[in-house]
Design an enzyme around this catalytic site. Structure first.
Site, PDB file in Angstrom:
ATOM      1  NE  ARG A   1      24.151  25.399 -19.634  1.00 61.40           N
ATOM      2  CZ  ARG A   1      24.298  26.741 -18.929  1.00 61.40           C
ATOM      3  NH1 ARG A   1      25.015  27.141 -17.767  1.00 61.40           N
ATOM      4  NH2 ARG A   1      23.559  27.647 -19.242  1.00 61.40           N
TER       5      ARG A   1
ATOM      6  CE1 TYR B   1      41.795   6.622 -23.694  1.00 59.35           C
ATOM      7  CE2 TYR B   1      41.472   8.850 -23.694  1.00 59.35           C
ATOM      8  CZ  TYR B   1      41.092   7.591 -24.113  1.00 59.35           C
ATOM      9  OH  TYR B   1      39.848   7.508 -25.011  1.00 59.35           O
TER      10      TYR B   1
ATOM     11  CG  ASP C   1      42.272   8.044 -16.092  1.00 61.89           C
ATOM     12  OD1 ASP C   1      41.316   7.189 -15.781  1.00 61.89           O
ATOM     13  OD2 ASP C   1      42.562   8.201 -17.057  1.00 61.89           O
TER      14      ASP C   1
ATOM     15  CE  LYS D   1      36.352   4.015 -22.058  1.00 61.92           C
ATOM     16  NZ  LYS D   1      37.774   4.515 -21.888  1.00 61.92           N
TER      17      LYS D   1
END
Ligand SMILES: *Cc1c(COP(=O)(O)O)cnc(C)c1O
Length: 367
Positions: A42, A94, A165, A190
């Site tokens: 982690r 978004y 973004d 994406k």
């Protein structure tokens, strides 16, 4: 090094003494105590480190942090801001990240949603507790272009941070840090992933400052980290990113041109068309127009739905950036409050042969 070389080589940090040519997948969650830097996955993992290294280099940043989704990456920034901060965000942000600000951070931060193509509107929204300006360019689904350099200039006047973004443009076509932005966010789901099979997100920072230290702490302690498998496959995808992006640009340019002359098409939203409001600005801050475009179908939403139903190559699905072409009617997805024209179709132009894509649309239009 140039971008193609970075994409292929920067995502490798071999720790194996057999010296394999590519980064192996390290699934171990724990590491024997020794003088190396890995303790627990982690906190740090070789595959995530390799991914963060290539992302930082592609965006010309000092450091990167990979997350389990684009939403988790964005949220780490909002979590790192002091409570009571004011954020200026795009009115066409978004929707998933907009919802974070409206629902999760309601009562913690304040947000003003403004038209990011209007510099005076942004200036007018600045308050004494403003901490961050959030940019998303090109925007979704109207492909509006905001002026990164001017917004950074305005932010500097007031000592504000700027986060961008950069999902639609990809690091191949736009590097906000080189234009002064403090943070870059990606949904790696994406274009970076590129094959519609990995969910992920990332942040890249211009400087390893106090805000960044807090973001890295949130990544580690908050724990929304990607798996070693996801990191491995993202590094694999990134190796071909420069070539895929050029092909996305090539196909989307040709498709935009075809649509812009079709008698059943109303308006085409594509920053690479000289008729687009943001064309000159896009040319000044992007080196390619990526793979996204939208268009309206004459005759309304029913005609738009009918067109989708007749397509055979395009998949009727949400998301973007994969090798396969996707199409969807955004207003139907965004729901009743949507400001998107009801007859607007958003296309993620894939890497099929462009003649086949044009033929598919031509047949679906019935001419
Ligand atoms: C998809 C997307 C996101 C959210 O990313 P997830 O990986 O789905 O969490 C954020 N911004 C933009 C522009 C996107 O397209």
């Amino acid at each position: 090094m140039r971008v193609e070389t970075i994409a292929i080589h920067a995502g490798t940090i071999i720790t194996d003494s057999n010296r394999p040519a590519i980064q192996p997948i390290t699934t171990s969650t724990t590491f024997e105590h020794h003088d190396g830097s890995m303790v627990y996955t982690r906190a740090k993992n070789p595959n995530r480190l390799a991914l963060e290294q290539v992302l930082a280099k592609l965006e010309s940043g000092q450091d990167a942090a990979a997350f389990s989704s684009g939403n988790a990456a964005a949220m780490a920034i909002y979590q790192a801001l002091p409570p009571g901060s004011h954020i200026i965000a795009p009115d066409d942000m978004y929707h998933g990240i907009r919802k974070q600000l409206m629902e999760i951070f309601r009562g913690i931060h304040e947000t003003s949603f403004v038209d990011m193509t209007d510099l005076e509107a942004i200036r007018g929204a600045v308050k004494s507790n403003t901490a961050l300006i959030w940019i998303e360019t090109p925007s979704n689904p109207l492909l509006k272009i905001s002026d990164i350099r001017s917004i950074v200039g305005l932010a500097k006047e007031f000592g504000l941070k700027v986060a961008c973004d950069n999902t639609f443009a990809s690091p191949i076509f736009q590097n906000p840090i080189l234009m002064g932005a403090d943070l870059v966010m990606h949904s790696t789901t994406k274009f970076l992933g590129g094959h519609s099979d990995i969910l992920g997100g990332a942040l890249v920072t211009k400087e390893s400052d106090e805000l960044w230290e807090k973001i890295k702490m949130i990544q580690h302690i908050g724990g929304a980290v990607p798996s070693p498998f996801d990191c491995y496959f993202l590094c694999r995808s990134i190796k071909t990113l420069p070539y895929r992006m050029r092909a996305h640009h090539h196909n989307s340019s040709a498709l935009a041109l075809f649509l812009s002359t079709h008698s059943q098409v109303g308006k085409v939203y594509y920053p690479g068309l000289p008729t687009h409001e943001g064309y000159e600005l896009a040319k000044s801050q992007m080196s390619g127009f990526s793979g996204m475009l939208s268009f309206t179908v004459k005759g309304g939403a029913d005609k738009a739905d009918e067109l989708i139903s007749k397509l055979r190559i395009f998949t009727h699905a949400t998301s973007l950036g994969g090798v396969e072409s996707l199409i969807e009617r955004r207003a139907a997805v965004e729901g009743p409050q949507s400001l998107t024209p009801p007859n607007l179709l958003r296309v993620s132009v894939g890497l099929e042969n462009i003649e086949d894509l044009i033929e598919d649309l031509r047949l679906a239009f019935g001419q």
